[in-house]
Write a protein that holds these residues in place. Structure first.
Motif, short mmCIF file in Angstrom:
data_model
loop_
_atom_site.label_atom_id
_atom_site.label_comp_id
_atom_site.label_asym_id
_atom_site.label_seq_id
_atom_site.Cartn_x
_atom_site.Cartn_y
_atom_site.Cartn_z
N GLN A 46 0.81 -1.21 0.00
CA GLN A 46 0.00 0.00 0.00
C GLN A 46 0.85 1.28 0.00
OE1 GLN A 46 -2.36 0.34 3.49
NE2 GLN A 46 -3.91 1.57 2.45
N ARG A 47 0.46 2.21 -0.85
CA ARG A 47 1.16 3.49 -0.89
C ARG A 47 1.01 4.22 0.43
NH1 ARG A 47 -2.13 6.55 -3.75
NH2 ARG A 47 -2.54 7.94 -2.00
N ALA A 48 2.07 4.94 0.83
CA ALA A 48 1.94 5.83 1.98
C ALA A 48 2.25 7.24 1.51
CB ALA A 48 2.89 5.40 3.09
N ASP A 49 1.51 8.19 2.05
CA ASP A 49 1.76 9.61 1.73
C ASP A 49 2.33 10.24 2.98
OD1 ASP A 49 0.64 9.20 -0.75
OD2 ASP A 49 -1.38 9.78 -0.09
N LEU A 50 3.60 10.54 2.94
CA LEU A 50 4.27 11.01 4.15
C LEU A 50 4.36 12.53 4.19
CD1 LEU A 50 7.22 8.46 4.40
CD2 LEU A 50 4.83 8.21 5.08
N ASP A 51 4.14 13.04 5.39
CA ASP A 51 4.18 14.48 5.61
C ASP A 51 5.63 14.90 5.92
OD1 ASP A 51 3.20 17.01 5.90
OD2 ASP A 51 1.62 16.45 7.28
N VAL A 52 5.83 16.18 6.16
CA VAL A 52 7.20 16.69 6.36
C VAL A 52 7.97 15.96 7.46
CG1 VAL A 52 6.96 18.99 5.39
CG2 VAL A 52 6.17 18.58 7.69
N ASP A 53 7.23 15.46 8.43
CA ASP A 53 7.86 14.79 9.56
C ASP A 53 7.84 13.29 9.26
OD1 ASP A 53 8.65 13.97 12.01
OD2 ASP A 53 6.79 14.48 13.05
N TYR A 54 8.65 12.87 8.27
CA TYR A 54 8.41 11.55 7.67
C TYR A 54 9.30 10.42 8.17
CZ TYR A 54 12.42 13.07 4.95
OH TYR A 54 13.66 13.52 4.60
N ASP A 55 10.32 10.74 8.95
CA ASP A 55 11.36 9.74 9.21
C ASP A 55 10.84 8.40 9.74
OD1 ASP A 55 13.67 11.28 8.42
OD2 ASP A 55 13.19 12.55 10.14
N ASP A 56 10.01 8.47 10.79
CA ASP A 56 9.55 7.21 11.41
C ASP A 56 8.65 6.44 10.46
OD1 ASP A 56 10.94 8.11 13.54
OD2 ASP A 56 9.17 8.75 14.69
N GLU A 57 7.72 7.17 9.83
CA GLU A 57 6.80 6.48 8.93
C GLU A 57 7.51 5.91 7.70
OE1 GLU A 57 2.83 8.34 8.16
OE2 GLU A 57 3.63 9.77 9.62
N ALA A 58 8.55 6.60 7.28
CA ALA A 58 9.32 6.08 6.13
C ALA A 58 9.95 4.75 6.51
CB ALA A 58 10.38 7.09 5.70
N ALA A 59 10.49 4.69 7.72
CA ALA A 59 11.14 3.44 8.17
C ALA A 59 10.11 2.31 8.23
CB ALA A 59 11.79 3.67 9.52
N THR A 60 8.91 2.63 8.72
CA THR A 60 7.85 1.61 8.82
C THR A 60 7.44 1.14 7.43
OG1 THR A 60 7.05 2.84 10.72
CG2 THR A 60 5.58 1.16 9.84
N TRP A 61 7.29 2.09 6.52
CA TRP A 61 6.87 1.73 5.15
C TRP A 61 7.93 0.85 4.48
CZ3 TRP A 61 8.44 2.03 0.10
CH2 TRP A 61 7.46 1.78 -0.88
N ILE A 62 9.18 1.23 4.66
CA ILE A 62 10.27 0.46 4.03
C ILE A 62 10.23 -0.99 4.51
CG2 ILE A 62 12.79 0.15 4.08
CD1 ILE A 62 13.01 3.24 3.86
N GLU A 63 10.05 -1.14 5.81
CA GLU A 63 10.01 -2.48 6.35
C GLU A 63 8.83 -3.27 5.78
OE1 GLU A 63 10.64 -2.81 10.47
OE2 GLU A 63 10.38 -5.00 10.38
N GLY A 64 7.66 -2.63 5.76
CA GLY A 64 6.47 -3.31 5.25
C GLY A 64 6.61 -3.65 3.77
N ALA A 65 7.12 -2.72 3.00
CA ALA A 65 7.25 -2.96 1.56
C ALA A 65 8.24 -4.10 1.30
CB ALA A 65 7.71 -1.68 0.85
#
Ligand code: 2AM
Length: 563
Positions: free
Chosen positions: A142-161
């Motif tokens: 699933q696509r994620a749309d990350l806001d300016v404060d993206y570091d943590d969510e980016a890490a989560t998305w990377i792991e999931g992807a």
């Protein structure tokens, strides 16, 4: 410092060295380097799992190579009014042409970076996903749309992807002999520093000097920061990230409005601190955005704010003139300290184009910063970072900084290549860096500067230096547009048009063309002036002139640093 392990070197146009199928291709489109940094992390994480991954800038990617992909990830930011970053444009447009290949059997995942305070939040990522799936690609994660404060969510998305891709990718890898492709990437331009966005350096603020005149409509500051004691290095074209402190007086007002004890302890990630410290040092309170209004509306049950959540246009209109301070001041309500904190997002560092070259200033870094200052609801409002630097910070105090590399804005490798620089207002900043660098290198290439601002007597930033460079011959030409010194407005693009033949001759002679400053109007108007200059001097159609500029861009000879 994010560009170091990325593919800076040779274009690798989509053909992996070994098995085509068993590679995760990571395409990124990045304006300021954020998407590139996240894409680089994705690659590192993939490789640490033993998955072959290939990192490619969209600008170096041959669109027709898409049909050879099996596993594809796209990391792309959105810019301006929902537009793709420049390096993504060609691929973005290609996907809706007739030439776009069928992508049945291709597995994709898209990650968007954006800023939710803009209307078309992560639009480019949405479009990429839609265009790829229309061509037959299957969404693996699933696509994620990350806001300016993206570091943590980016890490989560990377792991999931990667969890989603791993089984198929491993199976393919095994089936094709199990080689892990390792691409020979180029060498980094600047060494990595231990200081990063997550771990900034506490640097001394050495100087904050107003460089616009007493009667100017603007307050522009020349800022000098010492990097002494750090291992931070930078290249002309890079930016400096700065963390600032929010205005204590306004924070105290906000605490009164929400009836919160300033000493209440709150949790922010792993940290525990007083709510007052959190609000001053760690949380965004100036730039408002829909997410805050929504959370605050829910937390306080304020009907007028809740209505805005349903109405995007009304929300935009509401947010536009207001800082977060204003939203709270106009809707005061008793809150728990932690509830307020949970409504807010982490304070983001502000990025400024660096105005110096280390070959001239060594361990200093210089910036050119316009104070954001406006009147609203009967009080003076200041921008978060510019207000801090111009009004609250004392010279000699420490500010947390890091350098952000930007390989999309670089002097020509060749010192004898001519350059044209268009930098009205604070857009002059990176060109001061370029000129210092070319001076130190004794570069023989010609340098032409276009500068503009309201008034000659008040707003000629770095006038003495510029005139000195003209005298020494470093600057071959300077054209200035002081917009309000005469009845008719005169802008840098008018000066370009006036010099149509010569600008064109410089381009034909191999000049690089740089634009820095306002993205919304100036950069577009300058672009249109270039189109006119090309059509005028060649008889080409507008479409052909557009192609001429696209080619310049692909050759890295047309670069923008706009905001
Ligand atoms: P103005 O404010 O007098 O209209 C730096 O901000 C300079 O850029 C100012 O002189 C400003 O002029 C000018 N400027 C404003 N809009 C512009 C545009 N669309 N293109 C180029 N310059 C512009």
């Amino acid at each position: 410092a994010n560009a170091n392990s990325a593919a800076l070197g040779a274009p690798i146009a989509g053909t992996p060295a070994t098995s085509e199928a068993a590679v995760l291709t990571i395409l990124y489109g990045s304006q300021t380097g954020n998407a590139k940094a996240v894409a680089t992390k994705l690659k590192e994480q993939a490789e640490s799992r033993g998955l072959a991954a290939k990192l490619v800038s969209m600008s170096d990617y041959k669109p027709t190579a898409l049909k050879k992909e099996k596993f594809l990830t796209v990391v792309v930011s959105t810019y301006g009014e929902g537009e793709p970053p420049e390096d993504a444009e060609t691929l973005y447009e290609f996907l809706i042409t007739k030439k776009a290949p069928k992508l049945d059997g291709v597995k994709v995942a898209v990650l968007g970076l954006g800023d939710s305070s803009y209307e078309f939040f992560c639009q480019t990522a949405k479009d990429f996903e839609e265009r790829l799936t229309k061509l037959g690609a299957e969404v693996m994660y699933q696509r994620a749309d990350l806001d300016v404060d993206y570091d943590d969510e980016a890490a989560t998305w990377i792991e999931g992807a990667l969890n989603a891709f791993e089984p198929d990718l491993k199976a393919q890898q095994d089936a094709t002999g199990g080689q892990v492709v390792s691409m020979p990437f180029g060498t980094p331009t600047t060494a990595a520093s231990q200081y990063t966005k997550q771990n900034p350096f506490a640097a001394e603020l050495s100087l904050v000097q107003k460089i616009t005149g007493r009667d100017s409509t603007k307050d522009v500051r020349h800022v000098e920061i010492s990097l002494e004691g750090s291992d931070i290095t930078y290249t002309p074209g890079d930016s400096l990230g700065i963390y600032f402190l929010n205005d204590e007086a306004r924070v105290d007002e906000l605490l009164t409005q929400t009836q919160i004890d300033p000493n209440s302890r709150v949790k922010l990630g792993d940290e525990e601190l007083s709510v007052r410290d959190a609000l001053i040092e760690k949380l965004e309170l100036t730039q408002s955005y829909p997410g805050f209004v929504e959370k605050y509306a829910t937390a306080t049950g304020t009907p007028e704010l809740l209505k805005l959540v349903e109405d995007k246009a009304a929300m935009r209109e509401y947010i536009e003139p207001r800082q977060i301070f204003d939203v709270v001041a106009q809707n005061p309500a008793k809150l728990e300290a932690q509830t307020l904190v949970d409504c807010l997002r982490k304070l983001q560092a502000r990025l400024y184009s660096i105005a110096s070259s280390q070959s001239e200033v060594e361990d200093e870094v210089h910036l050119t910063i316009a104070l954001v200052e406006f009147e609203a609801f009967g009080t003076e409002h200041l921008g978060g970072c510019s207000g801090y630097l111009a009004r609250r910070a004392q010279e000699g105090c420490k500010v947390k900084v890091f350098s952000e590399h930007n390989d999309n804005f670089r002097l020509p490798v060749n010192d004898d290549t001519p350059i044209i620089m268009v930098g009205p207002g604070t857009g002059i900043a990176p060109f001061r860096a370029f000129l210092q660098e070319r001076d130190a290198r004794e570069a023989t290439g010609k340098n032409w500067l276009f500068f503009g601002n309201p008034h000659f007597t008040q707003d000629f930033l770095y006038q003495v230096e510029i005139q000195g460079y003209l005298k020494s011959g470093l600057l071959s030409k300077v054209d200035v547009a002081f917009s309000r010194d005469q009845a008719e407005k005169v802008y840098v693009q008018d000066k370009l048009r006036k010099n149509s033949k010569e600008v064109f001759d410089w381009l034909e002679a191999g000049a690089h063309f740089y634009v820095c400053g306002d993205a919304n109007r100036m950069a577009k108007d300058v672009h249109n002036a270039l189109i006119d200059i090309i059509t005028e001097n060649t008889g080409k159609s507008n479409e052909e002139a557009d192609q001429y500029l696209k080619d310049l861009r692909s050759a890295n000879r047309y670069q923008k640093d706009v905001y």
